[in-house]
Structures are given as structure tokens and as C-alpha cells.
Design an enzyme around this catalytic site. Structure first.
Site, PDB file in Angstrom:
ATOM      1  CE  LYS A  11     -41.046 -22.773  61.881  1.00  0.00           C
ATOM      2  NZ  LYS A  11     -41.311 -23.595  63.003  1.00  0.00           N
ATOM      3  N   GLY A 103     -38.728 -28.766  64.355  1.00  0.00           N
ATOM      4  CA  GLY A 103     -39.539 -27.581  64.633  1.00  0.00           C
ATOM      5  C   GLY A 103     -38.875 -26.304  64.138  1.00  0.00           C
ATOM      6  CB  ALA A 105     -39.308 -24.189  59.063  1.00  0.00           C
ATOM      7  CG  ASP A 141     -43.591 -23.482  58.927  1.00  0.00           C
ATOM      8  OD1 ASP A 141     -44.434 -22.671  59.354  1.00  0.00           O
ATOM      9  OD2 ASP A 141     -43.050 -24.351  59.641  1.00  0.00           O
TER      10      ASP A 141
HETATM   11  C1  LIG Z   1     -45.530 -26.072  63.452  1.00  0.00           C
HETATM   12  C2  LIG Z   1     -45.173 -25.045  62.408  1.00  0.00           C
HETATM   13  O1  LIG Z   1     -43.885 -25.339  61.890  1.00  0.00           O
HETATM   14  C3  LIG Z   1     -45.122 -23.687  63.071  1.00  0.00           C
HETATM   15  O2  LIG Z   1     -44.509 -22.714  62.256  1.00  0.00           O
HETATM   16  C4  LIG Z   1     -46.174 -25.019  61.263  1.00  0.00           C
HETATM   17  O3  LIG Z   1     -47.476 -24.728  61.733  1.00  0.00           O
HETATM   18  C5  LIG Z   1     -46.184 -26.313  60.449  1.00  0.00           C
HETATM   19  O4  LIG Z   1     -45.806 -25.961  59.170  1.00  0.00           O
HETATM   20  P1  LIG Z   1     -45.453 -27.068  58.069  1.00  0.00           P
HETATM   21  O5  LIG Z   1     -44.522 -28.078  58.636  1.00  0.00           O
HETATM   22  O6  LIG Z   1     -45.052 -26.309  56.846  1.00  0.00           O
HETATM   23  O7  LIG Z   1     -46.862 -27.732  57.919  1.00  0.00           O
HETATM   24  P2  LIG Z   1     -47.587 -28.436  56.683  1.00  0.00           P
HETATM   25  O8  LIG Z   1     -46.588 -29.264  55.945  1.00  0.00           O
HETATM   26  O9  LIG Z   1     -48.363 -27.417  55.931  1.00  0.00           O
HETATM   27  O10 LIG Z   1     -48.573 -29.376  57.466  1.00  0.00           O
HETATM   28  C6  LIG Z   1     -48.140 -30.490  58.201  1.00  0.00           C
HETATM   29  C7  LIG Z   1     -49.279 -30.967  59.070  1.00  0.00           C
HETATM   30  O11 LIG Z   1     -49.442 -30.071  60.180  1.00  0.00           O
HETATM   31  C8  LIG Z   1     -50.799 -29.832  60.459  1.00  0.00           C
HETATM   32  N1  LIG Z   1     -51.070 -28.379  60.350  1.00  0.00           N
HETATM   33  C9  LIG Z   1     -50.146 -27.542  59.812  1.00  0.00           C
HETATM   34  C10 LIG Z   1     -50.383 -26.194  59.743  1.00  0.00           C
HETATM   35  C11 LIG Z   1     -51.618 -25.718  60.236  1.00  0.00           C
HETATM   36  N2  LIG Z   1     -51.918 -24.427  60.189  1.00  0.00           N
HETATM   37  N3  LIG Z   1     -52.527 -26.570  60.766  1.00  0.00           N
HETATM   38  C12 LIG Z   1     -52.262 -27.905  60.835  1.00  0.00           C
HETATM   39  O12 LIG Z   1     -53.091 -28.654  61.341  1.00  0.00           O
HETATM   40  C13 LIG Z   1     -51.591 -30.676  59.483  1.00  0.00           C
HETATM   41  O13 LIG Z   1     -51.853 -31.875  60.145  1.00  0.00           O
HETATM   42  C14 LIG Z   1     -50.617 -30.962  58.371  1.00  0.00           C
HETATM   43  O14 LIG Z   1     -50.867 -32.208  57.816  1.00  0.00           O
HETATM   44  N1  LIG Z   2     -35.226 -31.250  52.513  1.00  0.00           N
HETATM   45  C1  LIG Z   2     -35.685 -31.732  53.685  1.00  0.00           C
HETATM   46  N2  LIG Z   2     -35.112 -31.335  54.837  1.00  0.00           N
HETATM   47  C2  LIG Z   2     -35.589 -31.785  56.021  1.00  0.00           C
HETATM   48  N3  LIG Z   2     -36.597 -32.668  56.130  1.00  0.00           N
HETATM   49  C3  LIG Z   2     -37.189 -33.089  55.021  1.00  0.00           C
HETATM   50  C4  LIG Z   2     -36.765 -32.626  53.766  1.00  0.00           C
HETATM   51  N4  LIG Z   2     -37.554 -33.196  52.847  1.00  0.00           N
HETATM   52  C5  LIG Z   2     -38.423 -33.983  53.497  1.00  0.00           C
HETATM   53  N5  LIG Z   2     -38.210 -33.941  54.813  1.00  0.00           N
HETATM   54  C6  LIG Z   2     -38.998 -34.695  55.801  1.00  0.00           C
HETATM   55  O1  LIG Z   2     -39.912 -33.765  56.397  1.00  0.00           O
HETATM   56  C7  LIG Z   2     -40.115 -34.063  57.781  1.00  0.00           C
HETATM   57  C8  LIG Z   2     -40.038 -32.762  58.583  1.00  0.00           C
HETATM   58  O2  LIG Z   2     -38.768 -32.239  58.449  1.00  0.00           O
HETATM   59  P1  LIG Z   2     -38.394 -30.724  58.830  1.00  0.00           P
HETATM   60  O3  LIG Z   2     -36.944 -30.718  59.159  1.00  0.00           O
HETATM   61  O4  LIG Z   2     -38.853 -29.792  57.788  1.00  0.00           O
HETATM   62  O5  LIG Z   2     -39.274 -30.565  60.134  1.00  0.00           O
HETATM   63  P2  LIG Z   2     -39.651 -29.378  61.029  1.00  0.00           P
HETATM   64  O6  LIG Z   2     -38.431 -28.546  61.307  1.00  0.00           O
HETATM   65  O7  LIG Z   2     -40.353 -29.929  62.228  1.00  0.00           O
HETATM   66  O8  LIG Z   2     -40.636 -28.549  60.136  1.00  0.00           O
HETATM   67  P3  LIG Z   2     -41.722 -27.483  60.594  1.00  0.00           P
HETATM   68  O9  LIG Z   2     -41.092 -26.620  61.646  1.00  0.00           O
HETATM   69  O10 LIG Z   2     -41.968 -26.744  59.277  1.00  0.00           O
HETATM   70  O11 LIG Z   2     -42.900 -28.277  61.044  1.00  0.00           O
HETATM   71  C9  LIG Z   2     -39.059 -35.093  58.157  1.00  0.00           C
HETATM   72  O12 LIG Z   2     -39.729 -36.301  58.372  1.00  0.00           O
HETATM   73  C10 LIG Z   2     -38.150 -35.217  56.947  1.00  0.00           C
HETATM   74  O13 LIG Z   2     -37.731 -36.539  56.670  1.00  0.00           O
END
Ligand SMILES: C[C@](O)(CO)[C@H](O)COP(=O)(O)OP(=O)(O)OC[C@H]1O[C@@H](n2ccc(N)nc2=O)[C@H](O)[C@@H]1O
Ligand SMILES: Nc1ncnc2c1ncn2[C@@H]1O[C@H](COP(=O)(O)OP(=O)(O)OP(=O)(O)O)[C@@H](O)[C@H]1O
Length: 315
Positions: A11, A103, A105, A141
């Protein structure tokens, strides 16, 4: 138990506004989320032992309970304890193409695919709502990743209102191989620097809603107005990520200099995306930015908006 292979799309955030803090420690958000054609493939295979195992083509990914795909399977086993006895153990094979900690997801989408896949092979018949409620236990997410398309996301990101599906825009993604940004770091840093502008938890829902500025973006989407969507891109997390990572800010500027509809960091970064109107334009912009930045750590992808979330792979 049969094997099943699912497509788990990445996403981007077209809009991310941080409204305030929440009693659960998360942030109250207003976001517009969009699935794109860059995706991982998740295959769930039966195995002879009562266990969950993970196999992936990315050696940097954990294979244990810290993998979000593992956590999704463990949650399903906990919710439906008879299923493993009936169908046996699970091997989850992750074919990763979405960059990690980018970033985009990627991990959330893998978890979403495991929920959808186990619902199918265990023949549970869960509704999308039920799957999304389980998904919210794994990450904010995950619910969006299940349904995908174009959606307004509020609450901590798990309260979804589908918008008109857009599939007419192309996306150039760019990321430095050597930069990863932690999502908790991005939100914590934002809280440290900007919490004085938060609307208080004590304020009523109405005043919180009045603070949200996502209306014009939603209107642009409803009109399928690509130029306006490009102008209205907004991400509050850029305020903490761009000063810390000036290379990411330069990358965003390099896209803007190419006359794209708009360019911005996605989610907690560090991936930068640019919106354009055609595949040819995406290829031109990608080549131009590659040449201008001239850094061997820069990775680029050309992708497209898609209207699907998790779905079965064509065999
Ligand atoms: C940055 C985004 O990817 C934008 O879509 C999301 O807001 C984050 O989504 P995500 O990675 O699924 O997040 P989560 O695994 O639920 O939370 C990770 C960390 O992000 C922070 N977090 C996340 C979502 C939210 N609404 N508020 C927060 O403060 C919290 O510190 C949490 O510990
Ligand atoms: N199946 C997986 N795929 C990717 N990362 C994973 C997975 N399982 C655990 N992780 C861990 O989760 C953390 C975040 O990875 P991810 O690729 O989902 O990040 P992101 O794209 O920034 O997510 P978001 O946009 O939801 O914040 C990494 O430190 C990674 O090691």
C-alpha cells in the site's frame, strides 16, 4: 489440506494526518490508503507436524514468532483450536518482492494473506469484517490490506470506509537500499516534537472530527481527479523523517522536478512515491531520477494503483 497461494499487495498512503494521541498509546489518524500492484506471494502448504513454520526468499526476514505472517497463523490457531488437529500443521512460504521496513505495509499484507488463506483452507467462512477484526489484533494496517483498493482509514488506521476505486494512476516507487525507518520510531519522534498541537483526548469526538483535513483529498478521489490528488498528497510523518534522512527529502524533490502529479514519502517511510498518468511517463520519470540521483543504493519500481486487496494467485 490443500495448498493455497495468495497475492499480498503493498500500500501507499495518499494522505496521513495525525490528529492526537489515544488512551491505548497509539495515534488517532485520518488516512487515505491505496493498494498498488507491487506484491508478495504467500503460499500456505500442509505439513506433517502440528506446527507453524515460515520459509522465505529474503534471508533478512525472521522465521519465528516475530514474523507477522507467523503471528497471523498463531492467532488463527488460537481462535480455531480444532483446525490444526483436523488439517495438520502449516508451512508459510513468503516470496518477498515488497521491500521490508519501507512504509509499504509488506509485513501487514503478509499477515492479511495468512488470515484470508487459512479462512479458505480451513473452510471457516469468515466475513470480511470478522477477518479485519482479527487483523487489527496484529497491526493497524492489516485490516486495510485485507480489503485493499482505495479507502479512508480512521481510528488507529483500522476503521475503514471504502472510497471509489482508483486504478487509473501509475506510481514510481524509490527507496535507498541502506535506509530503513522503524514505524514506532517515527510515531514516537512525532509525539515528542508535535504533541503540543494534538487535540486532547478529553475533547469530544466532534471537535476531533473538525480537526481532520482529509475532505478535499476524498473529494478529489471521488472525482478521479489525478492532478488534484497529486497536489493534495500529505503525510505528517514526513515532518520527522525528512529532517532525519535528507537523502529521502532530496529524492522527493528529484521526483517533483520531473513535473509529476505529486510525490511524497509513504507511511513511516523511507519509500518515496510519485504519481503519474501513464506507464510511459512512469518509465521516463524513473530513468530521469535514477540518472539524477546516481546512487547505487537507489532502487526503483514502476507500479500502478489496483483495486484489490488479498486475492488468490492465478494458477
Ligand atoms: C505508518 C502506517 O503504516 C501508515 O499506514 C501505519 O500507521 C502503521 O501501521 P502498522 O505498521 O500496522 O502499525 P502497528 O504495528 O499497529 O504499530 C506499530 C507502532 O506504530 C505506532 N502507531 C501505529 C499506528 C497508530 N495509529 N499510532 C501509532 O502510534 C505505535 O508506536 C506502534 O507501536
Ligand atoms: N512477513 C514480514 N514481511 C516484512 N517484514 C516483516 C515481516 N514479519 C515481520 N517483519 C518485520 O516487521 C518490520 C516492518 O516491516 P514492514 O515491511 O511491514 O514495514 P513497513 O512497510 O514500514 O510497514 P508499515 O507501512 O505497515 O508500517 C521489519 O522490522 C520486519 O523485520
Amino acid at each position: 489440506m490443500r495448498s493455497v497461494t495468495l497475492i499480498a499487495p503493498a500500500k501507499i498512503n495518499l494522505y496521513l494526518e495525525i490528529i492526537g494521541s489515544r488512551p491505548d498509546g497509539f495515534h488517532e489518524l485520518a488516512m487515505v490508503l491505496q493498494t498498488i500492484s507491487l506484491s508478495d506471494r504467500i503460499t500456505i502448504n500442509p505439513i506433517g507436524i502440528d506446527a507453524i513454520t515460515i520459509r522465505s526468499n529474503d534471508p533478512s526476514l525472521p522465521n519465528d514468532h516475530s514474523n507477522l505472517a507467523y503471528r497471523a497463523a498463531a492467532l488463527m490457531v488460537k481462535q480455531f483450536p480444532d483446525m490444526m488437529a483436523r488439517y495438520g500443521g502449516i508451512e508459510i512460504e513468503i516470496n518477498k518482492r515488497i521491500p521490508v521496513a519501507a512504509g509499504l505495509a509488506g509485513g501487514s499484507s503478509n499477515a492479511a494473506a495468512v488470515l484470508v488463506g487459512l479462512d479458505l483452507i480451513w473452510d471457516l467462512g469468515l466475513t470480511q469484517d470478522e477477518l479485519q477484526t482479527l487483523g487489527a489484533e496484529i497491526g493497524s494496517d492489516v485490516p486495510f490490506c485485507i480489503s485493499g483498493g482505495t479507502a479512508l482509514a480512521t481510528g488507529r488506521g483500522e476503521v475503514l470506509s471504502p472510497l471509489l476505486n482508483l486504478d487509473n494512476l501509475y506510481v514510481v516507487l524509490a527507496k535507498f537500499r541502506n535506509i530503513a525507518i522503524s514505524t514506532p520510531w517515527a510515531y514516537q519522534t512525532y509525539r515528542q516534537q508535535f504533541s503540543s498541537s494534538y487535540i486532547s483526548e478529553a475533547d469530544d469526538l466532534k471537535s476531533r472530527q473538525q480537526r481532520v483535513h482529509s475532505g478535499p483529498m476524498v473529494a478529489a478521489i471521488m472525482k478521479r481527479d489525478g492532478a488534484k490528488i497529486g497536489q493534495l498528497l500529505h503525510n505528517d510523518l514526513e515532518k520527522v523523517a525528512l529532517p532525519e534522512y535528507p537523502q529521502v527529502a532530496d529524492l522527493r524533490d528529484a521526483f517533483i522536478a520531473q513535473g509529476v502529479l505529486g510525490a511524497m514519502m509513504s507511511g513511516s517511510g523511507p519509500t518515496v512515491f510519485a504519481l503519474v498518468e501513464s506507464q510511459a511517463e512512469a518509465d521516463r520519470v524513473s530513468d530521469a531520477v535514477q540518472n539524477q540521483i546516481a546512487n547505487q543504493n537507489l532502487l526503483l519500481w514502476t507500479t500502478k494503483f489496483v483495486s484489490t486487496g488479498i486475492h488468490l494467485a492465478e494458477s
